[in-house]
Design a protein around this motif. Structure first.
Motif, PDB file in Angstrom:
ATOM      1  N   THR A   1       0.829  -1.214   0.000  1.00  0.00           N
ATOM      2  CA  THR A   1       0.000   0.000   0.000  1.00  0.00           C
ATOM      3  C   THR A   1       0.860   1.260   0.000  1.00  0.00           C
ATOM      4  OG1 THR A   1      -1.813  -1.151   1.105  1.00  0.00           O
ATOM      5  CG2 THR A   1      -1.804   1.246   1.261  1.00  0.00           C
ATOM      6  N   LYS A   2       1.993   1.213   0.678  1.00  0.00           N
ATOM      7  CA  LYS A   2       2.883   2.378   0.724  1.00  0.00           C
ATOM      8  C   LYS A   2       3.311   2.823  -0.670  1.00  0.00           C
ATOM      9  CE  LYS A   2       5.009   1.300   5.227  1.00  0.00           C
ATOM     10  NZ  LYS A   2       6.271   0.865   5.895  1.00  0.00           N
ATOM     11  N   ASP A   3       3.395   1.895  -1.605  1.00  0.00           N
ATOM     12  CA  ASP A   3       3.904   2.208  -2.945  1.00  0.00           C
ATOM     13  C   ASP A   3       2.809   2.526  -3.949  1.00  0.00           C
ATOM     14  OD1 ASP A   3       6.447   1.904  -2.055  1.00  0.00           O
ATOM     15  OD2 ASP A   3       6.896   0.072  -3.162  1.00  0.00           O
ATOM     16  N   ILE A   4       1.562   2.495  -3.533  1.00  0.00           N
ATOM     17  CA  ILE A   4       0.477   2.772  -4.485  1.00  0.00           C
ATOM     18  C   ILE A   4       0.591   4.175  -5.083  1.00  0.00           C
ATOM     19  CG2 ILE A   4      -2.020   3.153  -4.652  1.00  0.00           C
ATOM     20  CD1 ILE A   4      -2.413   0.633  -2.993  1.00  0.00           C
ATOM     21  N   PRO A   5       0.897   5.229  -4.302  1.00  0.00           N
ATOM     22  CA  PRO A   5       1.074   6.539  -4.944  1.00  0.00           C
ATOM     23  C   PRO A   5       2.176   6.536  -6.005  1.00  0.00           C
ATOM     24  CG  PRO A   5       0.774   6.817  -2.590  1.00  0.00           C
ATOM     25  CD  PRO A   5       0.934   5.345  -2.827  1.00  0.00           C
ATOM     26  N   ALA A   6       3.246   5.780  -5.783  1.00  0.00           N
ATOM     27  CA  ALA A   6       4.313   5.693  -6.783  1.00  0.00           C
ATOM     28  C   ALA A   6       3.836   4.969  -8.036  1.00  0.00           C
ATOM     29  CB  ALA A   6       5.530   4.983  -6.189  1.00  0.00           C
ATOM     30  N   LEU A   7       3.004   3.943  -7.854  1.00  0.00           N
ATOM     31  CA  LEU A   7       2.434   3.246  -9.014  1.00  0.00           C
ATOM     32  C   LEU A   7       1.543   4.186  -9.816  1.00  0.00           C
ATOM     33  CD1 LEU A   7       1.567  -0.230  -7.443  1.00  0.00           C
ATOM     34  CD2 LEU A   7       3.412   0.290  -9.048  1.00  0.00           C
ATOM     35  N   LYS A   8       0.813   5.039  -9.114  1.00  0.00           N
ATOM     36  CA  LYS A   8      -0.008   6.036  -9.799  1.00  0.00           C
ATOM     37  C   LYS A   8       0.863   6.967 -10.638  1.00  0.00           C
ATOM     38  CE  LYS A   8      -3.652   8.470 -10.882  1.00  0.00           C
ATOM     39  NZ  LYS A   8      -4.722   7.912 -11.734  1.00  0.00           N
ATOM     40  N   GLU A   9       1.944   7.425 -10.051  1.00  0.00           N
ATOM     41  CA  GLU A   9       2.838   8.328 -10.772  1.00  0.00           C
ATOM     42  C   GLU A   9       3.470   7.639 -11.976  1.00  0.00           C
ATOM     43  OE1 GLU A   9       5.613   9.741  -7.889  1.00  0.00           O
ATOM     44  OE2 GLU A   9       4.190  11.177  -7.001  1.00  0.00           O
ATOM     45  N   MET A  10       3.705   6.332 -11.863  1.00  0.00           N
ATOM     46  CA  MET A  10       4.265   5.586 -12.982  1.00  0.00           C
ATOM     47  C   MET A  10       3.242   5.412 -14.096  1.00  0.00           C
ATOM     48  SD  MET A  10       6.331   1.944 -12.917  1.00  0.00           S
ATOM     49  CE  MET A  10       4.882   0.949 -12.609  1.00  0.00           C
ATOM     50  N   GLY A  11       1.942   5.521 -13.761  1.00  0.00           N
ATOM     51  CA  GLY A  11       0.909   5.455 -14.785  1.00  0.00           C
ATOM     52  C   GLY A  11      -0.014   4.266 -14.697  1.00  0.00           C
ATOM     53  N   ILE A  12      -0.097   3.635 -13.525  1.00  0.00           N
ATOM     54  CA  ILE A  12      -0.955   2.468 -13.359  1.00  0.00           C
ATOM     55  C   ILE A  12      -2.403   2.891 -13.117  1.00  0.00           C
ATOM     56  CG2 ILE A  12      -1.400   0.421 -11.933  1.00  0.00           C
ATOM     57  CD1 ILE A  12       1.118   0.307 -13.754  1.00  0.00           C
ATOM     58  N   ASP A  13      -3.344   2.177 -13.752  1.00  0.00           N
ATOM     59  CA  ASP A  13      -4.767   2.477 -13.620  1.00  0.00           C
ATOM     60  C   ASP A  13      -5.554   1.370 -12.919  1.00  0.00           C
ATOM     61  OD1 ASP A  13      -4.900   4.957 -15.511  1.00  0.00           O
ATOM     62  OD2 ASP A  13      -3.827   3.446 -16.659  1.00  0.00           O
ATOM     63  N   ILE A  14      -5.082   0.132 -13.046  1.00  0.00           N
ATOM     64  CA  ILE A  14      -5.762  -1.022 -12.440  1.00  0.00           C
ATOM     65  C   ILE A  14      -4.705  -1.879 -11.743  1.00  0.00           C
ATOM     66  CG2 ILE A  14      -7.149  -3.092 -12.868  1.00  0.00           C
ATOM     67  CD1 ILE A  14      -8.126  -1.755 -15.474  1.00  0.00           C
ATOM     68  N   ILE A  15      -4.985  -2.273 -10.504  1.00  0.00           N
ATOM     69  CA  ILE A  15      -4.121  -3.217  -9.802  1.00  0.00           C
ATOM     70  C   ILE A  15      -4.852  -4.548  -9.704  1.00  0.00           C
ATOM     71  CG2 ILE A  15      -3.020  -3.810  -7.612  1.00  0.00           C
ATOM     72  CD1 ILE A  15      -2.681  -0.798  -7.109  1.00  0.00           C
ATOM     73  N   TRP A  16      -4.236  -5.586 -10.247  1.00  0.00           N
ATOM     74  CA  TRP A  16      -4.727  -6.958 -10.088  1.00  0.00           C
ATOM     75  C   TRP A  16      -3.924  -7.573  -8.953  1.00  0.00           C
ATOM     76  CZ3 TRP A  16      -2.411 -10.716 -14.199  1.00  0.00           C
ATOM     77  CH2 TRP A  16      -2.386 -12.026 -13.704  1.00  0.00           C
ATOM     78  N   VAL A  17      -4.614  -7.908  -7.862  1.00  0.00           N
ATOM     79  CA  VAL A  17      -3.952  -8.486  -6.700  1.00  0.00           C
ATOM     80  C   VAL A  17      -4.068 -10.004  -6.769  1.00  0.00           C
ATOM     81  CG1 VAL A  17      -3.753  -8.462  -4.183  1.00  0.00           C
ATOM     82  CG2 VAL A  17      -4.652  -6.446  -5.375  1.00  0.00           C
ATOM     83  N   MET A  18      -2.938 -10.688  -6.772  1.00  0.00           N
ATOM     84  CA  MET A  18      -2.960 -12.143  -6.744  1.00  0.00           C
ATOM     85  C   MET A  18      -3.725 -12.623  -5.513  1.00  0.00           C
ATOM     86  SD  MET A  18       0.910 -13.046  -8.084  1.00  0.00           S
ATOM     87  CE  MET A  18       0.680 -14.834  -7.953  1.00  0.00           C
ATOM     88  N   PRO A  19      -4.210 -13.877  -5.480  1.00  0.00           N
ATOM     89  CA  PRO A  19      -5.138 -14.310  -4.423  1.00  0.00           C
ATOM     90  C   PRO A  19      -4.690 -13.925  -3.010  1.00  0.00           C
ATOM     91  CG  PRO A  19      -4.959 -16.008  -6.076  1.00  0.00           C
ATOM     92  CD  PRO A  19      -3.951 -14.965  -6.445  1.00  0.00           C
ATOM     93  N   ILE A  20      -5.638 -13.377  -2.249  1.00  0.00           N
ATOM     94  CA  ILE A  20      -5.347 -12.855  -0.912  1.00  0.00           C
ATOM     95  C   ILE A  20      -5.914 -13.746   0.188  1.00  0.00           C
ATOM     96  CG2 ILE A  20      -5.355 -10.488  -1.785  1.00  0.00           C
ATOM     97  CD1 ILE A  20      -8.151 -10.188  -0.450  1.00  0.00           C
ATOM     98  N   TYR A  21      -6.459 -14.895  -0.150  1.00  0.00           N
ATOM     99  CA  TYR A  21      -7.248 -15.713   0.766  1.00  0.00           C
ATOM    100  C   TYR A  21      -6.358 -16.686   1.554  1.00  0.00           C
ATOM    101  CZ  TYR A  21      -9.812 -14.082  -3.283  1.00  0.00           C
ATOM    102  OH  TYR A  21     -10.270 -13.310  -4.316  1.00  0.00           O
ATOM    103  N   PRO A  22      -6.855 -17.233   2.678  1.00  0.00           N
ATOM    104  CA  PRO A  22      -6.075 -18.223   3.431  1.00  0.00           C
ATOM    105  C   PRO A  22      -5.707 -19.414   2.564  1.00  0.00           C
ATOM    106  CG  PRO A  22      -7.980 -17.489   4.701  1.00  0.00           C
ATOM    107  CD  PRO A  22      -8.153 -16.937   3.321  1.00  0.00           C
ATOM    108  N   ILE A  23      -4.519 -19.967   2.807  1.00  0.00           N
ATOM    109  CA  ILE A  23      -3.978 -21.050   1.992  1.00  0.00           C
ATOM    110  C   ILE A  23      -4.052 -22.374   2.735  1.00  0.00           C
ATOM    111  CG2 ILE A  23      -1.841 -21.930   0.927  1.00  0.00           C
ATOM    112  CD1 ILE A  23      -1.074 -19.009   0.395  1.00  0.00           C
ATOM    113  N   SER A  24      -4.454 -23.410   2.021  1.00  0.00           N
ATOM    114  CA  SER A  24      -4.561 -24.745   2.595  1.00  0.00           C
ATOM    115  C   SER A  24      -3.184 -25.297   2.935  1.00  0.00           C
ATOM    116  CB  SER A  24      -5.264 -25.669   1.597  1.00  0.00           C
ATOM    117  OG  SER A  24      -5.307 -26.992   2.074  1.00  0.00           O
TER     118      SER A  24
END
Length: 460
Positions: A66-89
């Motif tokens: 999350t700390k780097d999201i403003p930097a991603l915005k400045e780089m030109g990112i419009d959509i973030i696809w987050v790999m699965p965030i759920y508990p792992i078996s």
């Protein structure tokens, strides 16, 4: 018709990266405006970023990303696809940490990454910066510790003896080797209902903006035809299928994987196919896919990086030329975590690893390419994409040339996609700027030299 032959006359001064255009500004902490739901207009100029939370930082947490999201915005990112965030078996787990794609609960977060509150902060920060958040959704299978295994074994595919099985190849009936997951049974209507409800939870309760759907073509198409309208009844969402199958577009997916594009780039880089294979692929796609189909263009992603080699191993000295091609061709470009930092290692998949966040050559390249895509209508790549037209050259087996155009704007791509220097002729004339270098270029009737893997993006 008489050939018009291209020549290059460079002028020894540099101009700004794109006629005064600047990277997108990050939001301040005071910004509280509600981000409008994602719309087709956004998709015309968007760049998508794949976030590998575990490997993005030494801590491997939501908060560090999350700390780097403003930097991603400045780089030109419009959509973030987050790999699965759920508990792992942990049952039948691979490695010490297991796969993101072996899920135990679709409505909780993996404590390895942080808390639900931490994820909510990630979404809010992205939205405050004008970035949409797409969750990776694994509808084909679950981990062996999922509550459905005990409470609803009928939700799973079973063999003749009633044993739940891992996913099988429908053509051969043999296991794919994904032994850490259990295959879901889409003949069970109750399972379908619960799957849709779990997806709705993230849209309704956590305000996410869509889904990247893992192995989407292994899930029955009629499930997506039922589920996607229910999701969109809540709010407009963006749907990305990990598939190149055309039949997924009519049922509601906005974007498909450009697997054929990746494979063609790999083959051209290895000298297994000529440069002309790219224009041939575009012609085939135009005749095969419904108008308005969006392709996600990429030179790497989590699978390619971990299992098939880094971009530098696969594309070699042509990496930059193909990175530019990813932006120049119709569709939406993808940047995978670490790609912007010249990452030249295959990240571990089932263990902790970390990308090296040191800016090198490619960070500024992606900044420039993102500005180019945002500011030139000729690079619109969504459902109303700009036209793509091949340009004849003196040797189409080595030289790739084409133009993109829309609403009076035109951008050209010319590249030597070989490891040899060549003298080239291209049917193009006029005064241009080489966008990536800032050089002024006059094109006229004379041959010109192209170094190995040299490319140019020409703008007026």
């Amino acid at each position: 018709m008489k050939k018009i032959i291209l020549s290059l006359v460079t002028i020894a001064f540099l101009v700004g990266c794109n006629e005064g255009a600047k990277p997108k500004e990050a939001a301040t902490s005071e910004k509280t405006e509600m981000l409008a739901p994602i719309a087709d207009s956004v998709l015309e100029t968007a760049t998508i970023y794949e976030a590998n939370i575990r490997q993005y930082s030494e801590e491997g947490t939501f908060n560090e990303f999350t700390k780097d999201i403003p930097a991603l915005k400045e780089m030109g990112i419009d959509i973030i696809w987050v790999m699965p965030i759920y508990p792992i078996s942990s049952t039948k787990s691979k490695g010490s940490l297991g796969s993101y794609y072996a899920i135990t609960d679709y409505t909780k977060v993996n404590p390895e990454f942080g808390t639900l509150k931490d994820f909510q902060k990630l979404v809010k920060t992205a939205h405050d910066n004008g970035i949409y958040v797409v969750l990776d959704w694994v509808a084909n299978h679950t981990g062996w510790d999922h509550v459905w295994i005990k409470e609803h074994p009928d939700y799973y595919t079973q063999d003749k003896d009633g044993n739940i099985v891992d996913p099988l190849n429908p053509e051969t009936g043999e296991s794919w080797g994904w032994t850490d997951v259990a295959d879901l049974n889409y003949d069970n209507m109750n399972m379908r209902k619960e799957m849709t409800e779990d997806m709705l939870y993230w849209v309704k309760e956590q305000n996410i903006d869509g889904f990247r759907c893992d192995v989407a073509d292994n899930v029955p198409t009629d499930f997506w035809a039922e589920a996607i309208p229910e999701l969109r009844a809540e709010k407009p969402i963006f749907m990305l299928a990990e598939s190149a199958k055309a039949e997924l577009v009519p049922v509601g997916f906005d974007m498909l994987y450009n697997w054929p594009g990746l494979h063609t780039m790999n083959e051209i880089a290895k000298g297994e196919k000529p440069a002309s294979a790219w224009n041939q692929l575009k012609a085939e796609q135009d005749s095969t896919y419904t108008k308005g189909t969006i392709f996600m263009n990429f030179i790497t992603n989590h699978d390619e990086n971990s299992w098939n080699g880094t971009v530098f191993e696969r594309l070699g000295d042509g990496t930059e030329a193909f990175a530019a091609l990813e932006y120049m061709t119709p569709g939406m470009p993808l940047i995978y975590s670490g790609q912007e930092y010249d990452m030249n290692k295959a990240l571990l998949f089932f263990e902790k690893d970390t990308i090296n966040k040191t800016k090198g050559k490619f960070y500024s390249i992606y900044e420039k390419l993102n500005v180019l895509k945002e500011t030139h209508t000729a690079l619109n790549g969504g459902k109303n994409a700009a036209a793509y037209e091949p340009i004849a050259t003196s040797d189409d087996t080595k030289i790739l040339a084409f133009k993109r155009s829309k609403a009076g704007d035109t951008v050209y791509y010319i590249a030597n996609l070989t490891s040899e220097s060549i003298d080239a002729e291209v049917r193009l004339i006029g005064d241009f700027t080489n966008y990536m270098t800032g050089e002024k270029i006059k094109l006229g009737p004379a041959k010109f030299a192209l170094k190995p893997w040299q490319y140019m993006i020409l703008v007026k």
